[in-house]
Scaffold this active site. Structure first.
Site, short mmCIF file in Angstrom:
data_model
loop_
_atom_site.label_atom_id
_atom_site.label_comp_id
_atom_site.label_asym_id
_atom_site.label_seq_id
_atom_site.Cartn_x
_atom_site.Cartn_y
_atom_site.Cartn_z
N ALA A 43 0.79 -1.22 0.10
CA ALA A 43 0.17 -0.01 0.24
C ALA A 43 0.86 1.43 0.01
O ALA A 43 0.46 2.15 -0.78
CB ALA A 43 -0.96 0.15 1.25
N TRP A 46 2.23 1.79 -3.42
CA TRP A 46 1.06 2.23 -4.37
C TRP A 46 1.13 3.79 -4.25
O TRP A 46 1.10 4.20 -5.32
CB TRP A 46 -0.11 1.52 -3.87
CG TRP A 46 -1.25 2.12 -4.77
CD1 TRP A 46 -1.67 1.68 -6.07
CD2 TRP A 46 -2.09 3.09 -4.61
NE1 TRP A 46 -2.82 2.57 -6.45
CE2 TRP A 46 -2.95 3.44 -5.60
CE3 TRP A 46 -2.34 4.32 -3.56
CZ2 TRP A 46 -3.84 4.33 -5.68
CZ3 TRP A 46 -3.21 4.99 -3.60
CH2 TRP A 46 -3.87 5.09 -4.63
N HIS A 47 1.49 4.26 -3.18
CA HIS A 47 1.35 5.84 -3.07
C HIS A 47 2.36 6.37 -4.00
O HIS A 47 2.33 7.78 -4.48
CB HIS A 47 1.60 6.28 -1.75
CG HIS A 47 0.14 6.26 -0.96
ND1 HIS A 47 -0.05 4.82 -0.24
CD2 HIS A 47 -0.88 7.07 -0.85
CE1 HIS A 47 -1.26 5.11 0.30
NE2 HIS A 47 -1.78 6.17 -0.17
N GLY A 48 3.53 5.72 -4.22
CA GLY A 48 4.74 6.74 -5.05
C GLY A 48 5.79 5.75 -5.18
O GLY A 48 6.26 4.78 -4.28
N PHE A 63 -0.24 10.02 -7.45
CA PHE A 63 -0.14 8.81 -6.81
C PHE A 63 -0.66 7.77 -8.05
O PHE A 63 -1.12 7.93 -8.86
CB PHE A 63 -0.80 8.38 -5.58
CG PHE A 63 0.09 9.34 -4.63
CD1 PHE A 63 1.10 9.66 -4.63
CD2 PHE A 63 -0.71 9.82 -3.61
CE1 PHE A 63 1.76 10.42 -3.60
CE2 PHE A 63 -0.47 10.68 -2.52
CZ PHE A 63 0.99 11.27 -2.75
#
Lengths: 485, 322
Positions: free
Chosen positions: A324, A327-329, A485
């Protein structure tokens, strides 16, 4: 095109809205024309940033549709799984190439001490969101939960402009029946009132609060020298507030826009800073992403474990949270952000198991402090910057207390340094932080306000006032943080 | 009446009210309107402030510093301490050669200075970089030739901002309840600022297009001509830009060519010209200690620049005082 721009508010939205209802009024059978109009408008909205991005989203929609369409038509069991894996690989490959290629190559070069040249790939807007949404659909199709869908409905489900760029991540069954419903193609004054109300709340969060906090947060994170106590807290709290108001503002605007078209999008925020622990936090912050990672990452990961034990589920949580974070960056700071969440969620589960419960105030206070710390890591381009801020926050550098805040005698007694008087900018930063803390901790959130909404004269006057202030604030247009993102 | 109708009516009324407030107060004097007859506009710009500072001063200034906002921080004390001349900083924001000509005429209307330091920005010669409307609304307009007219549209959409509303209310407050706080101090010096830290923020020109204006070069020639006639030592120099900013210019082919032309033009127009827009000269000053942002030198950098100019001036005059 940004929701917080003149072109969106005064040109794109009114044209899309009026034509949508004109078509809805005259289209007697089915809603193909109405859906096609919304698809066209959504693609224009998307392509407005960068025309070349359109080819990516269109090909992603077409390929996913072809694969899922074939899967729905019940192919032979032998090819069902490979076809599903093909679809999954396509989506992950697309995300991997556009989002993680630069990160992967940079780390390869660092690890192998090599100098492989590679072209930097620009991240297409919203790719993380529309890809996740299509993966969820693919899984649902594979599990036989979705009936045959015409192309225009599928395309609209993926590219409906209010939620296309930064969510909420919607499930097919949540929105498609709404697009089909005849009633939803007719002008519904109740939804439109509510839509305007929520859209303006979101616009105000973004334009009046998030963009103002951005000035202090950016200045703080660009600062490379030692942070003193107040400066460090000012910077970290400014960013925490910026991120919250930016993203929840976007989600409110998305929900409001959905309502203008009679589509109820799922809520994405539920007073997350009132969470009593990090497990609770993830049920209140970016709710649709939490639901996605629980259903499509955590559960399959746990199922893949040899045994269902407490330890295995904790391992699954940790891996899920690292994913997770990533996933943000594509950066190690994001992985660390996810890993820290994973560790604290595990601690929360252990506490739960041992029935350790903190008093409400302390539970909320400690959770908020943790969130503020991890958001600092989330924002920092280098870990060094985050650690510099932490040093200041925990008093490991020096205390410089501005003149006039408390008596000078007391400052000197405490061993702190007397700093100059707070300037106007610092005063304003302090006022904004206090007001924002009051808003997030004491006032009702947008969803609660929506439930209590009454279309009264005083509400219209208040919303107009906020809206006009936002219009005057649109000259400093800025992107939403989650667009990256 | 239903909610939507009320919402639109109220929004229209409020928009008109706020727009009316900004137009009638005209806090930045862009429109030249003063409906309420305010004695001061606390947030007014340098053209007006400096005009009155210069006009009301009893000193006879023998050295004048002219330039854009990038020249705001040149301290007059540096000139005074080095060559013992009373100095006035007459730098004004967003300026172009016509501003300098008008300011020179104003200066000469009172007293003939011995030295003029003239800083020219890269943007100042760009024909797409408009002459600031505030020039036409300030008292300096009296020194404009009759054929020079405004070039900007009356309504500038950048004017209708939250900051403009705030400053309009501030003008009301200052005029009725408070004291005006000018940002310019005695001798046209700039107010004190807190030092900045960290990287220098790069601000590339707001004009996307760049074309050297021949008309503006002619104005510069006229300034040199007036100075020659009045026996004023004119020291022209290009405004210092940060190292990163210069690197961007150097790496952008179209800008690089224009920039070279800009320097060549200045070199040919002025008898005494120093170029500070060179990577070599700026490589040692690549931090916030020296630049507020990439086009605005800090007080420290401003002192360094002035010292260099004064040293060459003293050398030129064989170390004799002027």
């Amino acid at each position: 095109m940004l929701f917080n721009s003149y072109i969106f508010i005064f040109i794109f939205l009114p044209i899309t809205f009026v034509i949508h209802y004109l078509i809805g009024k005259h289209e007697k059978h089915g809603h193909t024309l109405s859906h096609s109009w919304l698809i066209l408008a959504s693609l224009f909205f998307y392509g407005y940033w960068n025309f070349s991005y359109l080819s990516i989203i269109i090909s992603s929609i077409i390929i996913n549709f072809l694969i899922t369409h074939y899967l729905i038509s019940k192919p032979h069991a032998k090819i069902k799984k490979p076809l599903f894996l093909l679809g999954l690989s396509f989506n992950l490959g697309l995300l991997g190439y556009f989002k993680y290629k630069n990160f992967f190559m940079e780390n390869m070069n660092l690890l192998l001490n090599s100098d492989f040249h590679f072209t930097h790939v620009l991240l297409p807007l919203g790719i993380s969101f529309f890809t996740l949404q299509q993966i969820a659909y693919l899984v649902d199709v594979y599990e036989g939960l979705v009936k045959k869908t015409p192309f225009h409905k599928y395309a609209l489900f993926v590219c409906f402009f209010p939620q296309l760029i930064a969510g909420p991540i919607v499930h097919y069954k949540e929105v498609m029946p709404q697009f089909d419903d005849d009633k939803n193609h007719r002008f519904n004054i109740k939804n439109i009132n509510l839509g305007i109300f929520v859209f303006i709340l979101g616009l105000a969060k973004k334009v009046l609060l998030a963009d103002t906090f951005a000035i202090w947060a950016n200045a703080g994170f660009n600062h490379t020298d030692t942070f003193h106590f107040f400066q460090a807290w000012g910077t970290s709290l400014s960013y925490t507030m910026q991120l919250y108001f930016d993203f929840s503002g976007y989600s409110d605007m998305a929900i409001g826009l959905g309502l203008l078209f009679n589509i109820k999008l799922p809520k994405n925020f539920d007073s997350p800073f009132l969470a009593r622990n990090i497990i609770d936090f993830w049920t209140k912050w970016h709710i649709t992403l939490s639901q996605f990672i629980t259903t499509y990452i955590f559960t399959p990961l746990l199922k893949a474990m040899p045994k269902f034990t407490f330890t295995n589920s904790m391992i699954s949580i940790f891996i899920t949270m690292c994913i997770a974070g990533l996933w943000h960056g594509a950066a190690w700071t994001f992985v660390l952000y996810g890993a820290l969440h994973g560790v604290i969620i595990i601690i929360n589960h252990i506490m739960k198991k041992r029935k350790i419960k903190l008093p409400k105030f302390w539970a909320i206070f400690i959770t908020f402090q943790f969130i503020n710390i991890v958001f600092t890591i989330f924002r920092a381009e280098k870990l060094e910057t985050a650690f510099n801020i932490f040093k200041g926050m925990f008093g490991l550098t020096y205390f410089k207390i501005p003149k006039g805040l408390i008596s000078e005698e007391l400052i000197l007694k405490s061993g702190a340094i007397i700093g100059p008087h707070m300037n106007n900018d610092q005063n304003l930063n302090l006022i904004f932080i206090i007001v924002s803390l009051y808003i997030v901790f004491k006032l009702k959130n947008s969803m609660q306000l929506m439930q209590e909404f009454k279309p009264q004269t005083k509400t219209a006057l208040f919303m107009s006032f906020i809206f006009v202030l936002c219009l005057f604030g649109l000259n400093r247009v800025s992107d939403f943080i989650y667009f990256n993102f | 009446m239903n909610f939507i109708r009320l919402f639109f009516i109220f929004s229209t009324i409020l928009t008109l009210l706020f727009t009316g407030l900004v137009i009638s107060v005209d806090p930045y004097m862009k429109l030249g309107i003063n409906v309420f007859g305010f004695k001061t506009k606390a947030v007014a710009q340098s053209r007006e402030n400096k005009y009155y500072l210069y006009e009301s001063s009893k000193k006879q200034y023998d050295a004048i510093i002219m330039g854009s906002s990038a020249a705001h921080r040149y301290p007059t004390s540096t000139v005074k301490n080095t060559i013992n001349l009373e100095t006035f900083n007459y730098a004004v924001q967003h300026s172009t050669p016509i501003d300098y000509l008008v300011i020179l005429k104003h200066v000469l209307s009172k007293h003939r200075p011995k030295v003029i330091f003239l800083q020219i920005d890269f943007d100042a010669l760009n024909q797409f970089y408009d002459v600031d409307n505030r020039l036409f609304n300030s008292p300096l307009k009296n020194f404009l030739a009759s054929h020079e007219t405004r070039t900007k549209p009356l309504f500038d959409h950048d004017y209708f901002t939250l900051a403009a509303i705030r400053d309009s209310l501030r003008v009301f407050y200052v005029n009725y309840f408070g004291k005006a706080r000018h940002i310019y101090l005695e001798d046209g010096n700039y107010r004190k600022e807190l030092p900045l830290k960290g990287k220098v923020k790069t601000r590339i020109s707001s004009s996307k297009k760049y074309q050297i204006s021949n008309e503006r070069i002619e104005v510069l020639k006229e300034i040199q001509k007036i100075c020659d006639k009045k026996q004023i030592e004119l020291i022209a120099f290009s405004a210092p830009l940060s190292f990163e900013h210069l690197k961007i210019i150097k790496n952008t082919l179209s800008l690089k060519e224009k920039h070279q032309k800009f320097i060549t033009h200045l070199d040919s127009v002025f008898r005494n010209f120093t170029n500070f827009q060179s990577l070599n000269k700026m490589k040692d000053y690549n931090s916030s200690e020296y630049f507020r942002d990439s086009t605005h030198p800090s007080l420290k950098m401003s002192e360094i620049i002035l010292q260099q100019l004064l040293t060459s001036l003293k050398d030129k005059n064989n170390n004799e005082s002027i």
